[in-house]
Enzyme design. Structure first.
Site, PDB file in Angstrom:
ATOM      1  N   TYR A  33       0.837  -1.200   0.000  1.00 16.04           N
ATOM      2  CA  TYR A  33       0.000   0.000   0.000  1.00 16.04           C
ATOM      3  C   TYR A  33       0.878   1.258   0.000  1.00 16.04           C
ATOM      4  O   TYR A  33       0.636   2.206  -0.757  1.00 16.04           O
ATOM      5  CB  TYR A  33      -0.933  -0.011   1.215  1.00 16.04           C
ATOM      6  CG  TYR A  33      -1.877   1.155   1.259  1.00 16.04           C
ATOM      7  CD1 TYR A  33      -3.074   1.137   0.562  1.00 16.04           C
ATOM      8  CD2 TYR A  33      -1.566   2.301   1.996  1.00 16.04           C
ATOM      9  CE1 TYR A  33      -3.946   2.218   0.597  1.00 16.04           C
ATOM     10  CE2 TYR A  33      -2.426   3.373   2.035  1.00 16.04           C
ATOM     11  CZ  TYR A  33      -3.614   3.328   1.327  1.00 16.04           C
ATOM     12  OH  TYR A  33      -4.464   4.409   1.361  1.00 16.04           O
ATOM     13  N   HIS A  72       1.232   4.213  -3.077  1.00 16.21           N
ATOM     14  CA  HIS A  72       1.004   5.642  -2.866  1.00 16.21           C
ATOM     15  C   HIS A  72       2.266   6.479  -3.068  1.00 16.21           C
ATOM     16  O   HIS A  72       2.180   7.707  -3.136  1.00 16.21           O
ATOM     17  CB  HIS A  72       0.360   5.887  -1.503  1.00 16.21           C
ATOM     18  CG  HIS A  72      -1.099   5.586  -1.534  1.00 16.21           C
ATOM     19  ND1 HIS A  72      -1.589   4.312  -1.421  1.00 16.21           N
ATOM     20  CD2 HIS A  72      -2.168   6.404  -1.723  1.00 16.21           C
ATOM     21  CE1 HIS A  72      -2.910   4.351  -1.531  1.00 16.21           C
ATOM     22  NE2 HIS A  72      -3.282   5.606  -1.712  1.00 16.21           N
ATOM     23  N   TYR A  85      -4.764  17.229   0.713  1.00 18.54           N
ATOM     24  CA  TYR A  85      -5.141  15.840   0.969  1.00 18.54           C
ATOM     25  C   TYR A  85      -3.924  15.062   1.441  1.00 18.54           C
ATOM     26  O   TYR A  85      -2.896  15.044   0.779  1.00 18.54           O
ATOM     27  CB  TYR A  85      -5.710  15.232  -0.311  1.00 18.54           C
ATOM     28  CG  TYR A  85      -6.259  13.827  -0.201  1.00 18.54           C
ATOM     29  CD1 TYR A  85      -6.741  13.306   0.985  1.00 18.54           C
ATOM     30  CD2 TYR A  85      -6.316  13.017  -1.323  1.00 18.54           C
ATOM     31  CE1 TYR A  85      -7.254  12.023   1.061  1.00 18.54           C
ATOM     32  CE2 TYR A  85      -6.836  11.736  -1.266  1.00 18.54           C
ATOM     33  CZ  TYR A  85      -7.299  11.245  -0.074  1.00 18.54           C
ATOM     34  OH  TYR A  85      -7.807   9.971  -0.002  1.00 18.54           O
ATOM     35  N   TRP A 103      -8.792   3.250 -10.031  1.00 17.43           N
ATOM     36  CA  TRP A 103      -8.001   3.320  -8.801  1.00 17.43           C
ATOM     37  C   TRP A 103      -8.721   2.606  -7.659  1.00 17.43           C
ATOM     38  O   TRP A 103      -8.130   1.828  -6.929  1.00 17.43           O
ATOM     39  CB  TRP A 103      -7.723   4.784  -8.442  1.00 17.43           C
ATOM     40  CG  TRP A 103      -6.862   4.935  -7.225  1.00 17.43           C
ATOM     41  CD1 TRP A 103      -7.273   5.146  -5.941  1.00 17.43           C
ATOM     42  CD2 TRP A 103      -5.435   4.871  -7.168  1.00 17.43           C
ATOM     43  NE1 TRP A 103      -6.197   5.235  -5.095  1.00 17.43           N
ATOM     44  CE2 TRP A 103      -5.057   5.069  -5.822  1.00 17.43           C
ATOM     45  CE3 TRP A 103      -4.445   4.687  -8.123  1.00 17.43           C
ATOM     46  CZ2 TRP A 103      -3.722   5.067  -5.422  1.00 17.43           C
ATOM     47  CZ3 TRP A 103      -3.110   4.696  -7.722  1.00 17.43           C
ATOM     48  CH2 TRP A 103      -2.773   4.881  -6.381  1.00 17.43           C
TER      49      TRP A 103
END
Length: 106
Positions: free
Chosen positions: A18, A22, A41, A76
């Site tokens: 993960y 990212h 964000y 996504w």
């Protein structure tokens, strides 16, 4: 500006993957988020998989709907779904339930 914070749980066995995903978010995904009104964000990940997300936007429902309307977000979300616990078949975006803000120091 609306401040939004949410929690998700990344599967323990997929945390490293993960993080790697990212580190290389698709440029078209980044552009879509910006165009949809997602600002400032951030995602924070604890070692046990607790994921804390934070963003600022004029209208979270509208910003989320704008992302839902994009093809890149559909791709996504489909690829990201397997990284999370307890989605009950929902896309990760649908599981983003904002927390109630109880204090803010400006």
């Amino acid at each position: 500006m609306q401040r939004v914070c949410f929690l998700l749980k990344v599967r323990q066995d997929r945390i490293d993957e993960y993080r790697a995903r990212h580190a290389e978010v698709w440029p078209e995904m980044l552009a879509a988020l910006s165009a949809a009104g997602w600002h400032n964000y951030s995602l924070f990940l604890r070692e046990d998989g607790l994921l804390v997300g934070y963003l600022e936007t004029e209208d979270f429902d509208r910003a989320r709907a704008a992302m839902d309307a994009t093809e890149v977000n559909a791709r996504w979300q489909q690829q990201m779904a397997g990284y999370f616990e307890q989605l009950d078949g929902a896309a990760p975006d649908a599981a983003m339930v904002p927390l109630s803000e109880v204090f803010h120091l400006s």
